[in-house]
Design an enzyme around this catalytic site. Structure first.
Site, PDB file in Angstrom:
ATOM      1  N   HIS A 128      -7.809   5.793  -0.996  1.00 25.68           N
ATOM      2  CA  HIS A 128      -6.471   5.265  -0.446  1.00 25.68           C
ATOM      3  C   HIS A 128      -5.420   5.803  -1.332  1.00 25.68           C
ATOM      4  O   HIS A 128      -4.355   6.439  -1.015  1.00 25.68           O
ATOM      5  CB  HIS A 128      -6.738   4.142   0.313  1.00 25.68           C
ATOM      6  CG  HIS A 128      -5.319   3.829   1.032  1.00 25.68           C
ATOM      7  ND1 HIS A 128      -4.293   3.088   0.390  1.00 25.68           N
ATOM      8  CD2 HIS A 128      -5.064   3.789   2.382  1.00 25.68           C
ATOM      9  CE1 HIS A 128      -3.249   2.802   1.398  1.00 25.68           C
ATOM     10  NE2 HIS A 128      -3.915   2.907   2.343  1.00 25.68           N
TER      11      HIS A 128
ATOM     12  N   SER B 127       0.287   3.541   5.877  1.00 21.43           N
ATOM     13  CA  SER B 127       0.166   3.820   4.612  1.00 21.43           C
ATOM     14  C   SER B 127       0.543   5.287   4.251  1.00 21.43           C
ATOM     15  O   SER B 127       1.158   5.476   3.187  1.00 21.43           O
ATOM     16  CB  SER B 127      -1.284   3.572   4.412  1.00 21.43           C
ATOM     17  OG  SER B 127      -1.628   2.197   3.938  1.00 21.43           O
TER      18      SER B 127
ATOM     19  N   ASP C 234      -1.900   0.574  -5.744  1.00 25.04           N
ATOM     20  CA  ASP C 234      -3.129   0.829  -4.605  1.00 25.04           C
ATOM     21  C   ASP C 234      -4.407   0.760  -5.088  1.00 25.04           C
ATOM     22  O   ASP C 234      -4.713  -0.036  -5.988  1.00 25.04           O
ATOM     23  CB  ASP C 234      -2.817   2.146  -4.015  1.00 25.04           C
ATOM     24  CG  ASP C 234      -3.026   2.273  -2.658  1.00 25.04           C
ATOM     25  OD1 ASP C 234      -4.242   2.199  -2.227  1.00 25.04           O
ATOM     26  OD2 ASP C 234      -2.191   2.356  -1.649  1.00 25.04           O
TER      27      ASP C 234
END
Length: 921
Positions: free
Chosen positions: A164, A340, A121
């Site tokens: 994220h 996600s 990520d």
């Protein structure tokens, strides 16, 4: 699983970051209603444009973060806060409620410990407290790699478009108490494939997957799981695109049993037909759809029959500090939505399912085994948008289906009958739930001692034994490997076996021995507590010391239930000491060498007697040493003519003529020490590696203690020094107490007349100084600051940042002196802030403040001036008056007066020795 298709060339593609809006708080529950300032991040930059690619090239990749979550707080709309709180609170619990995670935690305690998850990520903010607080073998983020242009071993989530990967990692396994991830005991490796601008390439992802395969066994705990919360929004199908270039890597990982969770994609609104993004459409991965709190598919989630759904909307998880309140403390949380967020939930669930499979003895565990079991136990639900049914994770059902049925009775009435025992019998079983207990019934064939001896155990098994007679009255209660109690021929008895540490498998032997002298063996003693022991007439217990020094046996009971007496005998059963009952307690003490055998004789009648056996105290000459245990210990020292030391509630008194030095080593566990002064002048020295309280004729040293509290209550003029560690420390001083916290270590002093805090060992250290209700004075210079008032003096030296507050009352004055270099001072309505090279000082709420330049080119900014404010300047000084508050400025080179729009203040500046600049709002 047979691969389809052929290997495609190594294409690269931009990875696209979408705009995100988040509810931010350092404490996801308390932060909304407590003292934490709320921050809302609203990045209004448009999404990165898709690059134009040929059909053979992979299109841009999106992180599957929904661009528009359910809600966000406008900084100007404070009225919305209370209504938002209910939604945030729901987000903290509803995801786990939906999957049955709370039942799994409470019933089985699975945490994922022993496994590592690879997060591919934007990186991981490994300094976040809920993700372990560091990077390396001694932390939870054990390693990783940055595959972007930086190409190094630090996968920190620090890009402008970051956050994220940290949020994804927190869903998998953050260990905060209020918003725990699915597997809070798991380790992580962070593999960064998004650069600072939020862009990435398929080639980086491919290298990351290759890295996982090569390093799957490189850490203490193997990599069992990979999470990919990314994909391309331009693909929606059940098959892979022609340009798919990750299939070889996926196949290799699947072949070695690694579970690969991939977000399904957020573009259902674009296609309105079943399908998956890529790489979710790969046959070698587990695609994950997103559900709302009501269990229905999220409107944005792409979907397909072979995918599994998990919570993905309004999920609270970890983020880096720079994406949160930016206060320098890595404890921030935010709400995000998207597939996600669903993929890491399934990744964490796969870890828990694998742990349960291993517990029940399964080997060679594969992705298909976990996926098939997950789907077989999942809930089936209908989707109105596609008129099809899909599967939704039911973690509780998945784990319940794996765990074995209870092998022995779980109550005394259902106890497993061992029959008549005359020699040795062996038993094997399992504690298969946190609340599980196994019961065994037997009949004694002869009078004597019967011993239950744990011969092996697995997992977190920590034996806790209880024995009962035929009427259910307790006879013995023992934590540890062995339980021994006296039994009478022909009588039936029940033994209960549970675990204080968690689940595990066990084996034990039951043996019978007849003897004229009947006793229960309590074994070697360091420190033991044995509670609710039933005494009826006479009982004997054997113990053996483990170190030189004092041995203490203390019996405590409710005298209303009957008194008991206690006696201590040596190995020849000769009386050593006797203790009569007094105020619900009886006690014996003896000095002995390590390995000495004693017999404790207890007489009387009481059904609930608690025993403490202590072998922690010794005295050599004038030095008294108190040892801690491997558990949490509480130590107290009281100075005086008869100094007293108390360890875990057992007190020892000494003569000041023969005992002058006291040392306490806490050892393992989370230990606490409380030190009380004498009537003379005493001095306390608090350091992270150990603390000392000294006075006339005595000294007390404590080491390996997490929390130390020193009290000045007996009189004298007492002084305390608190020193920092090599890390980041916080010194807080108030008129009646002060603390210095260094990581998990705390030194706290109370009612000392003089307190000095020092930051000399490195790190970024903060000092907070507070006033009293009376008139106080705060003096600050670049290297030190102090605040003094009636009965107190608090001093801070060499702290990078000092904050002082006048909030308790009185007419308080602050004096801020600059350095010989160039300094800047900002004056606001209730705050004056001065900073320069290596110092940062602010004074809040003072009625009168004076600012002094001391060389260099110094600038003062008078901010937010309103109509009722007045500025007067002449010579080398200026004065600002705001209502009852006055700020005087001297020896400054440049003053800037900044007015609020349309609020011209009164300014009278004559001939001055500095540059005066007036800025209109």
């Amino acid at each position: 699983m047979v691969r389809k298709g052929t290997r495609t060339p190594d294409f690269s593609a931009r990875i696209e970051l979408l705009e995100d809006r988040r509810v931010m708080s350092a404490d996801p529950l308390g932060g909304l209603l407590g003292d934490v300032n709320h921050q809302i991040v609203d990045d209004d930059a448009p999404p990165v444009e898709h690059a134009v690619v040929s059909p053979a090239d992979p299109p841009p990749i999106d992180q599957h973060l929904l661009a528009d979550p359910d809600f966000w707080i406008d900084p100007g709309d404070t009225a919305a806060l209370e209504s938002i709180f209910d939604q945030v609170e729901q987000a903290l619990t509803e995801a786990h409620n939906q999957t049955g995670w709370f039942d799994v935690r409470n019933d089985y305690g699975f945490t994922g410990r022993g496994q590592t998850v690879a997060v591919i990520d934007s990186g991981v903010a490994w300094d976040h407290f809920a993700l372990g607080g560091g990077l390396g073998a001694n932390y939870r983020v054990v390693g990783g790699w940055d595959f972007t242009e930086e190409n190094d071993a630090n996968p920190y989530d620090d890009g402008v478009k970051g956050g994220h990967g940290t949020h994804v990692s927190g869903i998998i396994g953050n260990d905060s108490s209020s918003s725990s991830g699915v597997a809070p005991g798991v380790d992580f490796v962070g593999l960064r494939v998004f650069n600072d601008a939020g862009a990435g390439y398929f080639s980086w992802v491919e290298k990351a997957l290759q890295w996982v395969y090569d390093n799957r066994d490189a850490y203490e705990n193997p990599i069992t799981t990979v999470n990919l919360s990314l994909g391309v929004s331009s693909w929606n199908a059940a098959t892979i695109p022609q340009w798919a270039n990750l299939e070889d890597e996926f196949a290799r990982l699947e072949s070695v049993g690694i579970f690969i969770a991939v977000s399904a994609g957020n573009s259902f609104g674009t296609y309105n037909t079943p399908g998956l993004s890529y790489p979710a459409s790969s046959q070698y991965v587990v695609p994950v759809m997103s559900t709302d709190d009501n269990g229905a598919l999220s409107y944005f989630s792409q979907r397909l029959g072979r995918a599994i759904a998990a919570p993905g909307r309004s999920i609270v998880s970890t983020i880096p500090d720079y994406k949160g309140n930016k206060n320098g403390v890595a404890d921030d949380f935010a709400t995000m939505s998207g597939t996600s967020m669903a993929a890491p939930y399934i990744a964490g669930a796969s870890v828990i399912i694998r742990e349960a499979m291993e517990f029940v003895g399964r080997t060679g565990i594969t992705q298909d085994m976990i996926y098939n079991h997950m789907m077989a136990t999942a809930d089936t639900f209908y989707d109105a948008a596609t008129k099809l049914s899909y599967k939704r994770l039911d973690l509780d059902a998945a784990i319940d289906a794996l765990m074995p049925a209870d092998d022995y009775g779980s109550t005394a009435a259902a106890a497993h009958n061992l029959g008549a025992i005359s020699n040795t019998t062996s038993i094997s079983g399992a504690i298969g739930a946190l609340t599980d207990a196994d019961y065994f019934r037997f009949t004694a064939t002869a009078s004597g001692n019967f011993t239950f001896d744990l011969t092996s155990s697995t997992g977190n098994m920590a034996a806790a034994w209880q024995a009962y007679d035929a009427s259910g009255q307790p006879l013995a209660n023992q934590n540890g490997s062995t339980l021994t109690f006296a039994a009478t021929a022909g009588q039936s008895y029940t033994v209960r076996l549970a675990s204080t540490g968690g689940m595990g498998h066990y084996s034990f032997d039951v043996s019978a021995a007849s003897s004229e002298f009947v006793y229960q063996d309590w074994g070697s003693v360091v420190y033991d507590e044995l509670n609710n022991i039933a005494i009826g007439g006479e009982a004997w217990y054997r113990v053996q010391t483990t170190r030189d020094g004092l041995f203490t046996a203390l019996a405590e009971f409710n005298a209303a239930g009957g008194n008991v007496q206690i006696e201590l005998y040596n190995a020849n059963r000769e009386l050593v000491a006797a203790g009569a009952a007094s105020s619900g307690a009886a006690r014996v003490d003896a000095t002995a060498a390590a390995g000495t055998e004693f017999f404790i004789r207890v007489t009387g009648a009481n059904s609930e007697v608690d025993f403490k056996l202590v072998n922690l105290v010794s005295q050599v000459g004038s030095t008294v040493t108190i040892h801690g245990t491997d558990g949490d210990d509480a130590f107290t020292f009281i100075a005086g003519a008869t100094p007293q030391a108390v360890i875990n509630g057992v007190a020892y008194s000494f003569s000041a003529a023969t005992a002058s030095t006291f040392t306490f080593n806490g050892g393992a566990g989370n230990d606490t020490a409380k030190l009380y002064d004498s009537t003379g002048d005493d001095a306390f020295l608090g350091q992270s590696q150990g603390s000392t309280l000294k006075g006339a004729g005595y000294s007390c040293f404590v080491t390996s203690v997490e929390s130390v509290y020193a009290y000045s209550t007996a009189g004298g003029n007492d002084t305390a020094e608190l020193w920092d560690s090599a890390g980041n420390d916080v010194f807080t001083a108030r008129p009646t107490y002060a603390t210095l916290r260094s990581g998990s270590a705390l030194n706290s002093v109370h009612n000392f007349e003089n307190v000095y805090g020092y930051a000399a060992h490195g790190g970024r250290d903060f000092a907070f100084l507070y006033d009293s209700p009376d008139d106080d004075v705060f003096i600050s210079r670049p290297t030190y600051s102090y605040i003094r008032g009636a009965g107190f003096y608090n001093f801070a030296k060499d702290f990078e940042s000092v904050r002082t507050y006048s909030t308790a009352g009185g007419n308080d004055v602050s004096w801020l002196f600059g350095s010989t270099g160039n300094d800047t001072t900002v004056v606001r309505s209730d705050q004056t802030w001065m900073y320069g090279d290596k110092f940062d000082i602010s004074a809040h709420g003072f009625a009168s403040t004076r600012v002094f330049g001391n060389g260099g080119h110094d600038v003062v900014s008078l901010q937010d001036l309103a109509k009722q404010d007045a500025v007067y300047g002449t010579g080398n000084y200026a004065t600002l008056t705001r209502g009852s508050r006055t700020t005087r400025i001297e020896n400054i080179d440049h003053i800037i007066a900044m007015e609020l729009a349309g609020m011209a203040p009164s300014i009278d500046v004559g001939v001055v020795d500095y540059l005066f600049e007036r800025l209109n709002g």
